[in-house]
Scaffold this motif. Structure first.
Motif, PDB file in Angstrom:
ATOM      1  N   ILE A  53     -16.648  22.794  39.982  1.00  0.00           N
ATOM      2  CA  ILE A  53     -15.953  21.533  39.735  1.00  0.00           C
ATOM      3  C   ILE A  53     -14.822  21.371  40.745  1.00  0.00           C
ATOM      4  CG2 ILE A  53     -14.487  20.291  38.085  1.00  0.00           C
ATOM      5  CD1 ILE A  53     -16.252  21.500  35.881  1.00  0.00           C
ATOM      6  N   VAL A  54     -14.817  20.240  41.421  1.00  0.00           N
ATOM      7  CA  VAL A  54     -13.783  19.924  42.409  1.00  0.00           C
ATOM      8  C   VAL A  54     -12.734  19.038  41.749  1.00  0.00           C
ATOM      9  CG1 VAL A  54     -13.303  18.772  44.608  1.00  0.00           C
ATOM     10  CG2 VAL A  54     -15.417  20.098  44.320  1.00  0.00           C
ATOM     11  N   ALA A  55     -11.473  19.463  41.798  1.00  0.00           N
ATOM     12  CA  ALA A  55     -10.401  18.664  41.210  1.00  0.00           C
ATOM     13  C   ALA A  55     -10.253  17.344  41.972  1.00  0.00           C
ATOM     14  CB  ALA A  55      -9.087  19.431  41.219  1.00  0.00           C
ATOM     15  N   VAL A  56     -10.026  16.275  41.216  1.00  0.00           N
ATOM     16  CA  VAL A  56      -9.895  14.937  41.796  1.00  0.00           C
ATOM     17  C   VAL A  56      -8.494  14.406  41.524  1.00  0.00           C
ATOM     18  CG1 VAL A  56     -10.731  12.556  41.755  1.00  0.00           C
ATOM     19  CG2 VAL A  56     -12.350  14.452  41.448  1.00  0.00           C
ATOM     20  N   MET A  57      -7.728  14.164  42.571  1.00  0.00           N
ATOM     21  CA  MET A  57      -6.455  13.465  42.444  1.00  0.00           C
ATOM     22  C   MET A  57      -6.518  12.256  43.378  1.00  0.00           C
ATOM     23  SD  MET A  57      -2.477  14.772  42.583  1.00  0.00           S
ATOM     24  CE  MET A  57      -2.387  15.035  44.348  1.00  0.00           C
ATOM     25  N   PRO A  58      -6.849  11.083  42.834  1.00  0.00           N
ATOM     26  CA  PRO A  58      -7.041   9.910  43.686  1.00  0.00           C
ATOM     27  C   PRO A  58      -5.791   9.580  44.508  1.00  0.00           C
ATOM     28  CG  PRO A  58      -7.827   9.487  41.454  1.00  0.00           C
ATOM     29  CD  PRO A  58      -7.065  10.773  41.410  1.00  0.00           C
ATOM     30  N   VAL A  59      -6.029   9.081  45.706  1.00  0.00           N
ATOM     31  CA  VAL A  59      -4.956   8.583  46.566  1.00  0.00           C
ATOM     32  C   VAL A  59      -5.156   7.080  46.715  1.00  0.00           C
ATOM     33  CG1 VAL A  59      -3.926   8.651  48.857  1.00  0.00           C
ATOM     34  CG2 VAL A  59      -4.764  10.771  47.806  1.00  0.00           C
ATOM     35  N   MET A  60      -4.149   6.295  46.338  1.00  0.00           N
ATOM     36  CA  MET A  60      -4.275   4.845  46.382  1.00  0.00           C
ATOM     37  C   MET A  60      -3.705   4.290  47.686  1.00  0.00           C
ATOM     38  SD  MET A  60      -2.925   1.906  43.745  1.00  0.00           S
ATOM     39  CE  MET A  60      -1.279   1.747  44.465  1.00  0.00           C
ATOM     40  N   THR A  61      -4.437   3.355  48.263  1.00  0.00           N
ATOM     41  CA  THR A  61      -3.940   2.628  49.435  1.00  0.00           C
ATOM     42  C   THR A  61      -4.088   1.134  49.179  1.00  0.00           C
ATOM     43  OG1 THR A  61      -6.120   2.772  50.480  1.00  0.00           O
ATOM     44  CG2 THR A  61      -4.500   4.450  51.081  1.00  0.00           C
ATOM     45  N   LYS A  62      -3.157   0.374  49.741  1.00  0.00           N
ATOM     46  CA  LYS A  62      -3.224  -1.081  49.627  1.00  0.00           C
ATOM     47  C   LYS A  62      -3.917  -1.631  50.864  1.00  0.00           C
ATOM     48  CE  LYS A  62       1.078  -1.305  46.973  1.00  0.00           C
ATOM     49  NZ  LYS A  62       2.476  -1.812  46.920  1.00  0.00           N
ATOM     50  N   THR A  63      -4.802  -2.586  50.634  1.00  0.00           N
ATOM     51  CA  THR A  63      -5.500  -3.250  51.731  1.00  0.00           C
ATOM     52  C   THR A  63      -5.103  -4.730  51.733  1.00  0.00           C
ATOM     53  OG1 THR A  63      -7.431  -3.893  50.418  1.00  0.00           O
ATOM     54  CG2 THR A  63      -7.437  -1.671  51.365  1.00  0.00           C
ATOM     55  N   ALA A  64      -5.667  -5.471  52.654  1.00  0.00           N
ATOM     56  CA  ALA A  64      -5.346  -6.898  52.742  1.00  0.00           C
ATOM     57  C   ALA A  64      -5.805  -7.658  51.503  1.00  0.00           C
ATOM     58  CB  ALA A  64      -5.991  -7.499  53.991  1.00  0.00           C
ATOM     59  N   THR A  65      -6.832  -7.135  50.850  1.00  0.00           N
ATOM     60  CA  THR A  65      -7.400  -7.854  49.705  1.00  0.00           C
ATOM     61  C   THR A  65      -7.141  -7.194  48.355  1.00  0.00           C
ATOM     62  OG1 THR A  65      -9.500  -6.710  50.063  1.00  0.00           O
ATOM     63  CG2 THR A  65      -9.220  -8.881  51.085  1.00  0.00           C
ATOM     64  N   GLY A  66      -6.610  -5.997  48.331  1.00  0.00           N
ATOM     65  CA  GLY A  66      -6.393  -5.344  47.040  1.00  0.00           C
ATOM     66  C   GLY A  66      -6.027  -3.890  47.171  1.00  0.00           C
ATOM     67  N   ARG A  67      -6.675  -3.053  46.366  1.00  0.00           N
ATOM     68  CA  ARG A  67      -6.370  -1.622  46.358  1.00  0.00           C
ATOM     69  C   ARG A  67      -7.646  -0.815  46.512  1.00  0.00           C
ATOM     70  NH1 ARG A  67      -3.858  -0.617  40.750  1.00  0.00           N
ATOM     71  NH2 ARG A  67      -5.490  -2.106  40.217  1.00  0.00           N
ATOM     72  N   GLN A  68      -7.483   0.345  47.118  1.00  0.00           N
ATOM     73  CA  GLN A  68      -8.588   1.291  47.221  1.00  0.00           C
ATOM     74  C   GLN A  68      -8.118   2.653  46.731  1.00  0.00           C
ATOM     75  OE1 GLN A  68      -9.762   1.183  51.365  1.00  0.00           O
ATOM     76  NE2 GLN A  68     -11.438  -0.257  50.946  1.00  0.00           N
ATOM     77  N   LEU A  69      -9.040   3.397  46.135  1.00  0.00           N
ATOM     78  CA  LEU A  69      -8.763   4.766  45.725  1.00  0.00           C
ATOM     79  C   LEU A  69      -9.684   5.692  46.491  1.00  0.00           C
ATOM     80  CD1 LEU A  69      -8.334   4.524  41.832  1.00  0.00           C
ATOM     81  CD2 LEU A  69      -6.556   4.894  43.543  1.00  0.00           C
ATOM     82  N   ARG A  70      -9.090   6.738  47.045  1.00  0.00           N
ATOM     83  CA  ARG A  70      -9.863   7.733  47.777  1.00  0.00           C
ATOM     84  C   ARG A  70      -9.907   9.019  46.950  1.00  0.00           C
ATOM     85  NH1 ARG A  70     -11.399   8.511  53.042  1.00  0.00           N
ATOM     86  NH2 ARG A  70     -10.293   6.603  53.637  1.00  0.00           N
ATOM     87  N   ILE A  71     -11.121   9.566  46.784  1.00  0.00           N
ATOM     88  CA  ILE A  71     -11.288  10.820  46.066  1.00  0.00           C
ATOM     89  C   ILE A  71     -12.153  11.749  46.913  1.00  0.00           C
ATOM     90  CG2 ILE A  71     -11.082   9.658  43.819  1.00  0.00           C
ATOM     91  CD1 ILE A  71     -14.100   9.987  43.465  1.00  0.00           C
ATOM     92  N   PRO A  72     -12.136  13.070  46.631  1.00  0.00           N
ATOM     93  CA  PRO A  72     -12.944  13.990  47.440  1.00  0.00           C
ATOM     94  C   PRO A  72     -14.443  13.684  47.316  1.00  0.00           C
ATOM     95  CG  PRO A  72     -11.316  15.188  46.125  1.00  0.00           C
ATOM     96  CD  PRO A  72     -11.312  13.783  45.626  1.00  0.00           C
ATOM     97  N   LYS A  73     -15.109  13.564  48.430  1.00  0.00           N
ATOM     98  CA  LYS A  73     -16.548  13.275  48.426  1.00  0.00           C
ATOM     99  C   LYS A  73     -17.324  14.369  47.710  1.00  0.00           C
ATOM    100  CE  LYS A  73     -20.224  11.749  51.545  1.00  0.00           C
ATOM    101  NZ  LYS A  73     -20.572  11.451  52.947  1.00  0.00           N
ATOM    102  N   GLU A  74     -16.862  15.614  47.863  1.00  0.00           N
ATOM    103  CA  GLU A  74     -17.582  16.750  47.292  1.00  0.00           C
ATOM    104  C   GLU A  74     -17.434  16.843  45.768  1.00  0.00           C
ATOM    105  OE1 GLU A  74     -13.704  18.349  49.108  1.00  0.00           O
ATOM    106  OE2 GLU A  74     -15.214  16.826  49.556  1.00  0.00           O
ATOM    107  N   ALA A  75     -16.638  15.943  45.175  1.00  0.00           N
ATOM    108  CA  ALA A  75     -16.482  15.956  43.716  1.00  0.00           C
ATOM    109  C   ALA A  75     -17.733  15.435  43.006  1.00  0.00           C
ATOM    110  CB  ALA A  75     -15.265  15.129  43.300  1.00  0.00           C
ATOM    111  N   GLY A  76     -18.630  14.781  43.743  1.00  0.00           N
ATOM    112  CA  GLY A  76     -19.910  14.397  43.168  1.00  0.00           C
ATOM    113  C   GLY A  76     -19.956  13.027  42.530  1.00  0.00           C
TER     114      GLY A  76
END
Length: 266
Positions: free
Chosen positions: A231-254
């Motif tokens: 199990i890969v721990a997931v701590m999302p990282v939020m970024t603001k874009t021109a149109t809203g928000r994005q969350l980045r999480i580890p790809k290997e978390a499945g």
């Protein structure tokens, strides 16, 4: 510089059953009370914070089965998972002392009727509920599924383990009417459709775990697929874009990706 709030240890459980007649996996979910501070009004799985009483239970191996090889923290997460599930749904993942079978629905209901309200109000400990009723927690019924940590910078943070468990036969569950105001057995498909239409308010981790669970054909396959899987721990990282928000999480978390759009800025 903003102070980073420590994440509170917590557990949540995806209680599963094979639905009829569709055959789709169904999961027990509850609607959080609108006045609750965290995730108010959201459709969520039963769960909550690890507390000191969970650690007291962890110190007595006679009170649980399936704890071999687990350290104190791992035991605490599992014990909290079963306690919170009982508090919030009335479903009890435990066995009578000396039995290999899970407690039957009638006995579980009797224990819930006698103790659940007092437990939720802090008038009795889960340790006492177990000892007074001769119950042993079935930690071996829990399969670790995911590990999510609230992003840094949030005012309230949780370090949460998600577990899968097959619902004990005929234990149907019911919300407590306080922390949660409704409860349903729902297929992953229906829950996700409800999130898209606005019928349900689904937190991001809940959505991602429903999508992942929905790939499994039945409860047995879901449990087998997760047993022993890293199990890969997931701590999302939020970024603001021109149109809203994005969350980045580890790809290997499945979770089939690492960048997810989560809506327009309010």
């Amino acid at each position: 510089m903003t102070e980073i709030v420590a994440a509170r240890l917590a557990s949540t459980v995806l209680l599963l059953r094979d639905g009829t007649p569709s055959g789709e996996i169904e999961v027990f979910m509850m609607v959080r009370h609108h006045q609750i501070e965290f995730n108010s009004g959201a459709l969520v799985f039963p769960g909550g914070s690890v507390d000191k009483n969970d650690k007291e239970i962890a110190a007595d191996p006679a009170l649980y089965s399936g704890g071999g090889g687990l350290d104190g923290d791992a035991l605490g997460f599992r014990i909290a998972a079963i306690r919170e599930t009982f508090e919030e749904s009335g479903i009890l993942l435990a066995r009578p002392q000396g039995s290999k079978d899970l407690v039957d629905a009638k006995r579980a209901n009797d224990i819930a009727t006698a103790h659940r309200a007092a437990l939720n109000e802090g008038k009795i400990s889960f340790l006492k509920v177990l000892t007074d009723n001769g119950m042993v927690l079935a930690l071996d019924e829990l399969v670790p599924y995911a590990h999510w940590i609230t992003p840094e910078g949030m005012p309230k943070r949780f370090d949460t383990w998600f577990f899968l468990a097959a619902a004990p036969p005929e234990q149907l569950g019911a919300h407590d009417g306080k922390e949660s105001t409704d409860s349903i057995w729902v297929s992953t498909r229906e829950a996700l459709e409800g999130g898209e239409t606005g019928r349900f308010k689904l937190p991001f981790p809940t959505t991602r775990n429903l999508v992942r669970l929905g790939k499994q054909p039945n409860v047995g396959a879901a449990l087998a697929d997760s047993k022993g899987k890293p199990i890969v721990a997931v701590m999302p990282v939020m970024t603001k874009t021109a149109t809203g928000r994005q969350l980045r999480i580890p790809k290997e978390a499945g979770y089939d990706g690492e960048v997810f759009d989560v809506g327009a800025m309010g």
